[in-house]
Design a protein around this motif. Sequence first.
Motif, PDB file in Angstrom:
ATOM      1  N   TRP A 241     -87.693 -13.457  -6.603  1.00  0.00           N
ATOM      2  CA  TRP A 241     -87.032 -12.336  -7.271  1.00  0.00           C
ATOM      3  C   TRP A 241     -87.759 -11.024  -6.979  1.00  0.00           C
TER       4      TRP A 241
ATOM      5  N   VAL B  95     -86.143  -7.732  -5.299  1.00  0.00           N
ATOM      6  CA  VAL B  95     -86.208  -6.410  -5.933  1.00  0.00           C
ATOM      7  C   VAL B  95     -86.818  -5.386  -4.983  1.00  0.00           C
TER       8      VAL B  95
ATOM      9  N   HIS C 210     -81.467   0.539  -3.640  1.00  0.00           N
ATOM     10  CA  HIS C 210     -80.676  -0.084  -4.703  1.00  0.00           C
ATOM     11  C   HIS C 210     -81.590  -0.737  -5.739  1.00  0.00           C
ATOM     12  N   ARG C 211     -81.130  -0.749  -6.975  1.00  0.00           N
ATOM     13  CA  ARG C 211     -81.885  -1.350  -8.070  1.00  0.00           C
ATOM     14  C   ARG C 211     -81.144  -2.594  -8.547  1.00  0.00           C
ATOM     15  N   LEU C 212     -81.866  -3.712  -8.605  1.00  0.00           N
ATOM     16  CA  LEU C 212     -81.244  -4.967  -9.026  1.00  0.00           C
ATOM     17  C   LEU C 212     -81.244  -5.085 -10.544  1.00  0.00           C
ATOM     18  N   ASP C 213     -80.156  -5.623 -11.059  1.00  0.00           N
ATOM     19  CA  ASP C 213     -80.025  -5.878 -12.484  1.00  0.00           C
ATOM     20  C   ASP C 213     -80.723  -7.201 -12.811  1.00  0.00           C
ATOM     21  N   GLU C 214     -81.585  -7.206 -13.819  1.00  0.00           N
ATOM     22  CA  GLU C 214     -82.318  -8.416 -14.199  1.00  0.00           C
ATOM     23  C   GLU C 214     -81.372  -9.579 -14.504  1.00  0.00           C
ATOM     24  N   ALA C 215     -80.171  -9.284 -14.962  1.00  0.00           N
ATOM     25  CA  ALA C 215     -79.193 -10.323 -15.284  1.00  0.00           C
ATOM     26  C   ALA C 215     -78.765 -11.112 -14.057  1.00  0.00           C
ATOM     27  N   TRP C 216     -78.927 -10.524 -12.870  1.00  0.00           N
ATOM     28  CA  TRP C 216     -78.535 -11.221 -11.646  1.00  0.00           C
ATOM     29  C   TRP C 216     -79.522 -12.322 -11.266  1.00  0.00           C
ATOM     30  N   ARG C 217     -80.694 -12.287 -11.873  1.00  0.00           N
ATOM     31  CA  ARG C 217     -81.739 -13.238 -11.513  1.00  0.00           C
ATOM     32  C   ARG C 217     -81.278 -14.682 -11.712  1.00  0.00           C
TER      33      ARG C 217
ATOM     34  N   ALA D 234     -72.983  -7.197  -4.920  1.00  0.00           N
ATOM     35  CA  ALA D 234     -73.237  -6.575  -6.220  1.00  0.00           C
ATOM     36  C   ALA D 234     -73.756  -5.149  -6.088  1.00  0.00           C
ATOM     37  N   THR D 235     -74.536  -4.885  -5.039  1.00  0.00           N
ATOM     38  CA  THR D 235     -75.142  -3.558  -4.873  1.00  0.00           C
ATOM     39  C   THR D 235     -74.375  -2.653  -3.926  1.00  0.00           C
TER      40      THR D 235
END
Length: 233
Positions: free
Chosen positions: A41, A45, A53-60, A78-79
């Motif tokens: 992860w 990131v 791009h910034r990843l959403d923690e929910a995608w983990r 997603a991004t």
Amino acid sequence: MTSTVPVTSTRTGGGAGEGSALQAVFLDMDGTLVDTEGFWWDAEVEVFADLGHRLDEAWRDVVVGGPMTRSAGYLIEATGADITVDELTVLLNTRFEERIGRDVPLMPGAERLLAELAAHSVPTALVSASHRRIIDRIVRSLGPHHFRLTVAGDEVARTKPHPDPYLVAASGLGADPARCAVVEDTATGVAAAEAAGCRVVAVPSVAPIAAAPGRVVVDSLEAVDLAFLRGLI
């Protein structure tokens, strides 16, 4: 490219013990034997940050434990990142290798379990969705003598959650999948093992996994030993 790669040819002896129904043990790698799910992860990131791009923690929870192509494809969609799956896969593998460096952190109980299986000559395979380049690096740290063969995610037509990796492992060891015990940490891996007809021990690493028929859920590998695995069959 072959889908099973023997990592030692010096071991002899047969089976998981006289009178035991257990024929082989299959172990997942990331999050099961080595504490690296978080590394993946972190690598994702960092790579996407470099791409802006910034990843959403929910995608983990969505990308954990799955094949690289699925995780990469999901994150690109997603991004909206301007990169191909193949290009992203190279970047992620490279960043992950940089993170593990020369030492790989083991999960609690992993070293003891591997030693016990080896001491009793239990046929054991490492079955991972990670690519060959990553598996070979980590196996050097774990000790190649612990595994009769390894199965990599980029060497099977369909990797987890499909049953193919575990069917390949069973075939490679000449074992009946129904008499094989699998240790996994993600729902994706559990689905693959159960689809292959194996008995499963789930040791959740990131997301919870519910108990089910033919499946036992434990908190840690510390709860798993050879007697426990034999009792599953």
